[in-house]
Enzyme design. Sequence first.
Site, PDB file in Angstrom:
ATOM      1  N   SER A  84      -6.111  -3.229   4.145  1.00 12.21           N
ATOM      2  CA  SER A  84      -7.320  -2.439   4.351  1.00 12.21           C
ATOM      3  C   SER A  84      -8.068  -2.960   5.584  1.00 12.21           C
ATOM      4  CB  SER A  84      -8.166  -2.476   3.075  1.00 12.21           C
ATOM      5  OG  SER A  84      -9.209  -1.546   3.125  1.00 12.21           O
ATOM      6  N   ASP A 104      -2.952   6.876  -1.801  1.00 10.54           N
ATOM      7  CA  ASP A 104      -3.924   6.366  -0.835  1.00 10.54           C
ATOM      8  C   ASP A 104      -4.195   7.448   0.214  1.00 10.54           C
ATOM      9  OD1 ASP A 104      -5.662   4.640   0.404  1.00 10.54           O
ATOM     10  OD2 ASP A 104      -4.134   3.223   1.072  1.00 10.54           O
ATOM     11  N   HIS A 148      -4.722   2.731  -3.051  1.00  6.20           N
ATOM     12  CA  HIS A 148      -5.121   1.784  -2.011  1.00  6.20           C
ATOM     13  C   HIS A 148      -4.756   0.350  -2.396  1.00  6.20           C
ATOM     14  CE1 HIS A 148      -7.282   0.858   1.623  1.00  6.20           C
ATOM     15  NE2 HIS A 148      -8.079   0.013   1.001  1.00  6.20           N
TER      16      HIS A 148
END
Length: 302
Positions: free
Chosen positions: A113, A256, A282
């Site tokens: 991320s 995601d 995610h």
Amino acid sequence: MEGKAEFHVPGVSTPCQTWYKVVGDLNAPGSTPLIILHGGPGASHDYMLPLTDLAPDIPLVFYDQIGGGRSTHLPDRAGDESFWTIDLFLRELENLLAHLHLRDRPVDILGHSWGGVLVTEWASAPSRSTNLRRLVVSNISASMDLHRAGLAKLRGQLPEDVQAALNRGDAENDFGGPEYMAALDVFTKKHLSIGRPWPPPEVQDLMRWYAEGLDVYTTIFGPNTLTPSGSIRNWTAIPSLPKIKVPTLVIDGTEDTPSEAMQPFFDLIEKAKWITLDNAAHMAHADQRAKYMKQVGGFLTA
């Protein structure tokens, strides 16, 4: 092994501290350490601990980035976009590598991320990353424009009443009301993690430290996951991706942000391999833990 690396930051009167944790033996013969950068910003390494499955074959270095977790917090800098910059975190990474005597030996690096933003920037700067052997980029869009487009696509798939609640909050600049928060929770359960029962332990760890480092998160990213209006609102890795010359694993989940947001990593990095895990969002490393570790471990030890 746990410790703290002293980190001198211009404009801060006393040295900051970067908390780190080493799992395995950094000096094991023939081994290449894996440096792990967590997301956020303002979170901590805790939610990335499933990666300990890779030890002891691969020595691991976890750390909490400045402003989050067990590292130095600087609440007086809240909202200061000139302070909370990508370069600050890149300098922190280099400082930690020097502290651990890893600047002059090969290392692998994984960013998840927001951590993917940082490792992409670091890996595409040859002056910084001369000792990089392999790169893993996990669950990150190649630009904020692509990320916003992906978020819009996901929002459009939500129930109409949920979309309406989100739209009202956006229009009124009210991101903390109960209606908006309930709608955001629907999105989170579909696209942050599909682990059940909810919330899974990794999400609990993530949210706990987000609350502690919220000043950093809101400054750099924005008020919430659907509103990327902070200092990285115009960020893009796309022009720099061809500069990454090491073998790179790009990994994400089907739930995601849509694949278009990660496509440039595969298209523009010369030695890229792309894996998308089914039934993962995610938090792909938690949602499909065994499959994720198999892919990452196999890539790093091939």
